[in-house]
Design an enzyme around this catalytic site. Structure first.
Site, PDB file in Angstrom:
ATOM      1  N   TYR A 744       0.814  -1.217   0.000  1.00  0.00           N
ATOM      2  CA  TYR A 744       0.000   0.000   0.000  1.00  0.00           C
ATOM      3  C   TYR A 744       0.849   1.269   0.000  1.00  0.00           C
ATOM      4  O   TYR A 744       0.441   2.298  -0.537  1.00  0.00           O
ATOM      5  CB  TYR A 744      -0.886   0.031   1.244  1.00  0.00           C
ATOM      6  CG  TYR A 744      -2.043  -0.931   1.225  1.00  0.00           C
ATOM      7  CD1 TYR A 744      -3.039  -0.845   0.261  1.00  0.00           C
ATOM      8  CD2 TYR A 744      -2.166  -1.913   2.194  1.00  0.00           C
ATOM      9  CE1 TYR A 744      -4.121  -1.715   0.255  1.00  0.00           C
ATOM     10  CE2 TYR A 744      -3.244  -2.792   2.205  1.00  0.00           C
ATOM     11  CZ  TYR A 744      -4.209  -2.683   1.226  1.00  0.00           C
ATOM     12  OH  TYR A 744      -5.271  -3.552   1.219  1.00  0.00           O
ATOM     13  N   SER A 775      -1.482  -5.797  -7.278  1.00  0.00           N
ATOM     14  CA  SER A 775      -1.541  -4.809  -6.207  1.00  0.00           C
ATOM     15  C   SER A 775      -2.157  -5.427  -4.969  1.00  0.00           C
ATOM     16  O   SER A 775      -2.818  -6.475  -5.038  1.00  0.00           O
ATOM     17  CB  SER A 775      -2.375  -3.602  -6.632  1.00  0.00           C
ATOM     18  OG  SER A 775      -3.759  -3.941  -6.635  1.00  0.00           O
ATOM     19  N   ASP A 776      -1.970  -4.772  -3.831  1.00  0.00           N
ATOM     20  CA  ASP A 776      -2.745  -5.139  -2.656  1.00  0.00           C
ATOM     21  C   ASP A 776      -4.163  -4.621  -2.853  1.00  0.00           C
ATOM     22  O   ASP A 776      -4.417  -3.733  -3.680  1.00  0.00           O
ATOM     23  CB  ASP A 776      -2.105  -4.558  -1.388  1.00  0.00           C
ATOM     24  CG  ASP A 776      -2.481  -5.343  -0.139  1.00  0.00           C
ATOM     25  OD1 ASP A 776      -3.467  -6.108  -0.187  1.00  0.00           O
ATOM     26  OD2 ASP A 776      -1.796  -5.195   0.883  1.00  0.00           O
ATOM     27  N   TRP A 777      -5.087  -5.155  -2.058  1.00  0.00           N
ATOM     28  CA  TRP A 777      -6.515  -4.916  -2.270  1.00  0.00           C
ATOM     29  C   TRP A 777      -6.889  -3.460  -2.031  1.00  0.00           C
ATOM     30  O   TRP A 777      -6.532  -2.869  -1.030  1.00  0.00           O
ATOM     31  CB  TRP A 777      -7.313  -5.834  -1.352  1.00  0.00           C
ATOM     32  CG  TRP A 777      -7.740  -7.118  -2.009  1.00  0.00           C
ATOM     33  CD1 TRP A 777      -9.012  -7.629  -2.040  1.00  0.00           C
ATOM     34  CD2 TRP A 777      -6.936  -8.054  -2.734  1.00  0.00           C
ATOM     35  NE1 TRP A 777      -9.019  -8.819  -2.735  1.00  0.00           N
ATOM     36  CE2 TRP A 777      -7.766  -9.098  -3.178  1.00  0.00           C
ATOM     37  CE3 TRP A 777      -5.579  -8.106  -3.066  1.00  0.00           C
ATOM     38  CZ2 TRP A 777      -7.308 -10.185  -3.927  1.00  0.00           C
ATOM     39  CZ3 TRP A 777      -5.103  -9.177  -3.801  1.00  0.00           C
ATOM     40  CH2 TRP A 777      -5.968 -10.198  -4.231  1.00  0.00           C
ATOM     41  N   MET A 799      -5.964  -5.254  -7.926  1.00  0.00           N
ATOM     42  CA  MET A 799      -6.918  -6.047  -7.144  1.00  0.00           C
ATOM     43  C   MET A 799      -7.630  -5.170  -6.116  1.00  0.00           C
ATOM     44  O   MET A 799      -6.995  -4.335  -5.494  1.00  0.00           O
ATOM     45  CB  MET A 799      -6.202  -7.202  -6.456  1.00  0.00           C
ATOM     46  CG  MET A 799      -5.742  -8.283  -7.419  1.00  0.00           C
ATOM     47  SD  MET A 799      -7.089  -9.020  -8.388  1.00  0.00           S
ATOM     48  CE  MET A 799      -8.141  -9.698  -7.118  1.00  0.00           C
TER      49      MET A 799
END
Length: 901
Positions: A744, A775-777, A799
C-alpha cells in the site's frame, strides 16, 4: 464441489499433525528454573489467564483462517490427561467473555478475528478453589491484525494491572508459576523479573493445534527447540525506530528510516544495548555442545563443519546452529555481525552427536555501495562466528581479503529525495558488544586468505532502465500510436491471429503470446489488468456468495482474474486465497435448489472446505527449520490443489522493523536472511504441486498498518537492498514464486504499485523474476496508487479491480448507495464510481499510457494462467508441471547432515 464429510478427511488429519509439530517446534522456552517439563507425577494444574479458554490461534484480517476446529490451552491440557483445578475462575471468565463478545460482535466480524477480553482479577476464593494443584499455568494473550498498529500501553505492549496482580498472587499461592505467552509479537517482559516466575514459554499463536502443541511441550513429549526471530528489548525506547515509527500528517505521513541498516540485533549488538532476550535465543530441556571443525573458504563458497552433541542425560532435542559474519570497516559502515546461514539438527538423544556442514556463497558477505551502485567486499578481515544465538557465538575462522572486489554490479534505484533530509545513525565512536576472550579467540582462529583475483563481477544491472515499451500490432493494421509520454515506445508487427485461436494454441506453439495480445482491443486488455473480489463483497453484504456455474469462483476466495473470456479465447480464470496462516475460504456453505451458493441456511445441500490453520508466520520462522517449512508449504499446496486455488496470497515477507507493526505476526523476522530462507522454503513446498504458486508480499517496506495507504517510507537505497528487499530477493532467486504483491505504501515518494524502479528494474531486471505482479486490495480506490500508472510500472493486475462489470454486479444487491461494505470500508456509491478500467483506457486514448504497457501486463498474467491448474482443467490434454521446475534456482545456503552417532 463434493458434499462435506462429517468426519475430518485423511488430509485434514495428516495436516493437523504437521501443524501441531510446527507449532511445538516454533515455541520458545525463554526461562526455566526447574519447572519444566512437568514431572510425570504432576496430574493437576491450576489454569488461569485470558488465553486459557479463548486461546488465540492467529491474528486478524487476511491472516485469519476458517478452520474446522481450534484446540485451546485448556482443551490441550485436558486431552493430555491433566486435571484442571481452576474451573471456578474459568467459568466466570467464560461467562463475562460471552457477555462482552455479544456487545462487540459486529466489530469482531469486521476485523475477521477473535474477540479477546482482558483478564479479570482472580479472586482469593478462586485461587483457594484451585489450591489442590501445586503448579499454576498463566496464559497471557494478545491479538493484533490488519489495519491497526499496536500501542505501548497496558493491555498491549505492557502488562495490565490485573495481569501483574494476578501473577503476584499466583506466585504467593503456588509452588511453581509458568507463564505462557499466547502472543503474535514482542511485549515488555520487565515485570516478569520482579515476580517469582519459574518458567516462561513463548507459545506464540500456534494455529489450530496450538493447545495440543503446548501440552506436548509442557509434558516433555516434545523438547523446545524454537529460537527467537526478533530481539526482545528491555524497554520499547531501546528500539532505534521507537521515535520514528508512526506516520503523521504533520510530515505528510513520511516515516524516516533513520536507523538505516541497524535493525534489530544489528543495532543492539553494534551499539552495545543489552536486550531482555537476544535474537536467536531459546532454551531447551537438555544441553548441547557446539564445536566447529574444519572451515574452508574460496572466492565461491565458505563452508563450516560443525559438530553438535547432546550433553544432557535425560531428554532428546534439536539444536539450531547459527553462523554470523563480522565484516571489516571501510568506507561503508558495517554492523557488529549479521546472520549469514543456519541449520537445525535432527533429534539427538542424550550422548548423541551430529555433524552439520553448512555452506554459503562468499559474495553474500558483500555490502551495497550507493556511490558505485555495486555490492562490494572491502579489504580486511571477515570474522566467521558460530553459535546458537546472536549473543552466544565463538569465532571459528578469520577470512582475509587483501584487496577489495566488486561482487555484483547493479544500478541506482529508489533513491530518496534529498529534501527529505534523511540522516541515518552512525556507529562511529560507539563501542560494540563484546564478550570475554573474544580477542583471544580472534588471535587464535584459523586464518584463510581469499584471493581477490579469483572473484568475478556479475553484472545484474537492469536491462529495462530506458523504460522502453513494446506495442504489438498485427501486420497490415493501420495503427497510429497516440502515446505522447516521456519513455520510448517501439512498434512491433506480428502475424495476424488465425480465426478461432485460443490460449491453448499459444501453449502448443501454434501462435505467439505477442500475436494473442495484438489481436485484443484495449477494452479486452484492460480486463486482464484488473481482477475481481465480488464473491467476498457479496458474502459480506448479503450472505449470497454467488451462483454456481463454471465461471463462479471458489467460495471464500478473496479474488479471481477475469472470467469473461472462458468462452471464445479459452482463457480460464484463477482463484486466489488469503493468507499467511493458511487458506482462508468459506469453510461451510449450502448450494440451494436455485443454484445459489450461500452461507449456511436450512435450504440446500451442505458443502465444506476445511483448510488447516497453521501457526502464524513468526511462529513458523521460530522453528529455524527450512525442511519443516518446505513440508508446511507442500501441505498448503495439497489443499490449494484440492480446493482449486491457483495463487496463495502468502508468504508475508516484510521485516519486523518495529515491534508495534500490527501485522508482524504474519511476517517472519527482523532479519532478512531468516525471512528469505523461510519464505523460499515455503514457496518451494507449495510449488511442488503442478499449476499453483505463492504470492510473496507486501513488496516492500510495508512496516505500518495505521495510515498504510498514506505512509511514505523514506529509506536509503543501501538499507532497502540489505534489509527490506533482501528477503524478497532470496525468495525470487531461490524459489521463483508465481506472483508478487505490491504494498500500500510509498517508498521515497512513489507508491509501490506505481514504482518502475521497484517492480521492473529490481524485481524483473536485477532478480529475473518471471511471474506476475498484483496490487494489494483496494490500493487504487482513491486512497493510494493510480491505476493508470500501474501497467508501465510493472504492476500487472489491480486487485480487486473495479469496472463496468463490477458496477452491474453491485446494482443487484439493492442495499442503497450509502451502505458501507465491510470488506472495503467504502460506500457502494464510492465503489460504483471507481473505474479502474476506464482510467487505464482513457489514459491510452489521451496518450498518457502506452498500449504496449497494457499488453505487457496482460502477457505477464496470461503467462501464469497458461501454466496454472485451471488451464489444465480446461484443457486436460495439456501437461501442467510444477511451475518452478523450469528455472535454475540459486542455493543461498547448503547443508549436509551426517548420520547421528
Amino acid at each position: 464441489m463434493e458434499k462435506a464429510p462429517m468426519e475430518p478427511s485423511e488430509r485434514e488429519r495428516r495436516n493437523a499433525i504437521l501443524s501441531r509439530t510446527a507449532g511445538a517446534q516454533g515455541m520458545v522456552l525463554l526461562k526455566n528454573d526447574n519447572a519444566l517439563p512437568l514431572l510425570p507425577e504432576t496430574k493437576k494444574i491450576a489454569l488461569f489467564g485470558n488465553g486459557a479458554k479463548i486461546t488465540i490461534k492467529g491474528g486478524t484480517g487476511s491472516g485469519a483462517v476458517n478452520q474446522r476446529y481450534s484446540v485451546s490451552v485448556e482443551e490441550g491440557l485436558l486431552q493430555a490427561g491433566y486435571d484442571i483445578t481452576s474451573e471456578k475462575y474459568l467459568h466466570r471468565f467464560e461467562d463475562m467473555h460471552a457477555q462482552e463478545m455479544q456487545k462487540k460482535e459486529n466489530t469482531v466480524q469486521e476485523l475477521g478475528g477473535v474477540f479477546l477480553m482482558p483478564d479479570i482479577l482472580i479472586s482469593k476464593e478462586e485461587i483457594a478453589a484451585a489450591g489442590s494443584a501445586k503448579i499454576a499455568v498463566y496464559v497471557l494473550s494478545r491479538n493484533s491484525g490488519e489495519g491497526f498498529d499496536r500501542m505501548v500501553e497496558k493491555g498491549d505492549y505492557l502488562l495490565l494491572d490485573n495481569e501483574t496482580a494476578n501473577l503476584q498472587n499466583l506466585a504467593e499461592s503456588f509452588s511453581k508459576v509458568i507463564v505462557i505467552l499466547n502472543i503474535g509479537g514482542v511485549i515488555n517482559t520487565t515485570l516478569f523479573n520482579e515476580i517469582k516466575i519459574d518458567a516462561i514459554v513463548l507459545m506464540s499463536q500456534a494455529g489450530m493445534e496450538g493447545g495440543s502443541a503446548l501440552a506436548d511441550i509442557l509434558s516433555g513429549k516434545e523438547t523446545p527447540s524454537g529460537k527467537l526471530t526478533d530481539t526482545w528489548a528491555k524497554n520499547y525506547q531501546d528500539y532505534p525506530s521507537s521515535n520514528n515509527f508512526r506516520p503523521t500528517p504533520d510530515h505528510d505521513y513520511a516515516v524516516l528510516y533513520e536507523e538505516g541498516i541497524y535493525v534489530g540485533y544489528r543495532y543492539f549488538d553494534t551499539f552495545n544495548v543489552t536486550p531482555a532476550y537476544e535474537f536467536g535465543f531459546g532454551k531447551s530441556y537438555t544441553t548441547f555442545e557446539i564445536k566447529t571443525g574444519r572451515v574452508d573458504a574460496t572466492a565461491r563458497m565458505v563452508s563450516a563443519e560443525v559438530i553438535i552433541s547432546n550433553t544432557g542425560h535425560h531428554y532428546s532435542g534439536k539444536e539450531v546452529v547459527q553462523l554470523y559474519i563480522s565484516s571489516p570497516e571501510g568506507k561503508l559502515e558495517k554492523p557488529y555481525q549479521q546472520l549469514i546461514a543456519y541449520a537445525k539438527t535432527d533429534e539427538l538423544g542424550p550422548g548423541e552427536q551430529q555433524t552439520l556442514t553448512i555452506s554459503f556463497q562468499t559474495t553474500e558477505m558483500a555490502s551495497y555501495d550507493e556511490k558505485s551502485a555495486a555490492c562490494i567486499m572491502e579489504p580486511g578481515e571477515y570474522t566467521l562466528r558460530v553459535g546458537n544465538s546472536s549473543r552466544n557465538t565463538h569465532i571459528a575462522a578469520v577470512l582475509h581479503l587483501e584487496r577489495g572486489v566488486v561482487a555484483e554490479q547493479l544500478s541506482s534505484q529508489l533513491k530518496p529525495d534529498p529534501t527529505r533530509n534523511l540522516k541515518e545513525i552512525s556507529r562511529i565512536g560507539k563501542m560494540p558488544y563484546t564478550y570475554a576472550d573474544e580477542n583471544t579467540e580472534r588471535a587464535c582462529a584459523k586464518r584463510i586468505h581469499l584471493n581477490p583475483d579469483a572473484f568475478e563481477t556479475v553484472n545484474n544491472a537492469s536491462g529495462f532502465e530506458d523504460e522502453t515499451t513494446f506495442t504489438y500490432i498485427e501486420n497490415g493494421t493501420k495503427y497510429v500510436s497516440s502515446y505522447t509520454g516521456s519513455y520510448p515506445e517501439k512498434i512491433e508487427e506480428v502475424p495476424p491471429l488465425p480465426e478461432g485461436s485460443t490460449l491453448k494454441d499459444v501453449v502448443n506453439g501454434k501462435i505467439t503470446l505477442k500475436q494473442f495480445v495484438a489481436s485484443m482491443s484495449i477494452e479486452q486488455l484492460t480486463d486482464f489488468s484488473r481482477g475481481s473480489a465480488s464473491s467476498a463483497i457479496f458474502a459480506a453484504t448479503s450472505g449470497v456468495l454467488f451462483f454456481e456455474d463454471p465461471k463462479s469462483q471458489v467460495p471464500g476466495s478473496v479474488g479471481v482474474t477475469s472470467n469473461r473470456y472462458i468462452d471464445g479465447p479459452g482463457i480460464p480464470r484463477m482463484d486466489m486465497a488469503d493468507g499467511p496462516a493458511g487458506l482462508r475460504l468459506e469453510k461451510e456453505f449450502n448450494v440451494t435448489d436455485r443454484g445459489q451458493v450461500v452461507r449456511l441456511k436450512k435450504e440446500g445441500n451442505f458443502h465444506s472446505q476445511y483448510a488447516t490453520a497453521w501457526p502464524i508466520g513468526t511462529s513458523l520462522a521460530q522453528t529455524w527449520d527450512v525442511d519443516l517449512m518446505e513440508a508446511v508449504g507442500r501441505a498448503v499446496g495439497e489443499e490449494m490443489s484440492e480446493f482449486n486455488i491457483t495463487l496463495w496470497l502468502a508468504p508475508g515477507m516484510n521485516i519486523h522493523r518495529n515491534p508495534l507493526c500490527g501485522r508482524n505476526f504474519e511476517y517472519y523476522s527482523e532479519d532478512p536472511i531468516l525471512t528469505g530462507l523461510t519464505g523460499a522454503a515455503i514457496t518451494k513446498g507449495v510449488q511442488q504441486w503442478p499449476g499453483i504458486g505463492t504470492t510473496i508480499k507486501h513488496f516492500a517496506a510495508n512496516n505500518n498498518e495505521d495510515k498504510r495507504m498514506k505512509t511514505d517510507s523514506i529509506v536509503s537505497e543501501r538499507t532497502l537492498r540489505e534489509i527490506y528487499l533482501k528477503g524478497f530477493e532470496i525468495a525470487v532467486k531461490s524459489a521463483q514464486p508465481m506472483s508478487i504483491m505490491s504494498s500500500y505504501n510509498k517508498i521515497n515518494g512513489t507508491y509501490t504499485a506505481n514504482s518502475y524502479d521497484l517492480l521492473t528494474d529490481i524485481a524483473r531486471g536485477e532478480w529475473k523474476f518471471q511471474g506476475m505482479i498484483m496490487s494489494d486490495w483496494t490500493t487504487t480506490t482513491g486512497r493510494g496508487s493510480d491505476s493508470a500508472l500501474c501497467p508501465h510500472a510493472g504492476n500487472d493486475m489491480i486487485m480487486p479491480g473495479f469496472g463496468e462489470e463490477f458496477k452491474k454486479e453491485l446494482e443487484l444487491l439493492n442495499l442503497g448507495f450509502d451502505y458501507v461494505i465491510p470488506f472495503l470500508n467504502l460506500t457502494i456509491k464510492k465503489v460504483m464510481d471507481l473505474q479502474d478500467d476506464a482510467r487505464i483506457i482513457n489514459g491510452v486514448r489521451a496518450g498518457k499510457v502506452a498500449r504496449g504497457d497494457v499488453q505487457k501486463s496482460a502477457m505477464n498474467l496470461l503467462n501464469i494462467i497458461m501454466q496454472s491448474n485451471r488451464m489444465g482443467q480446461m484443457y486436460p490434454e495439456l501437461h501442467i508441471t510444477p511451475y518452478a521446475d523450469q528455472y535454475d534456482l540459486k542455493a543461498y545456503v547448503a547443508v549436509q547432515r551426517s548420520a547421528i552417532l
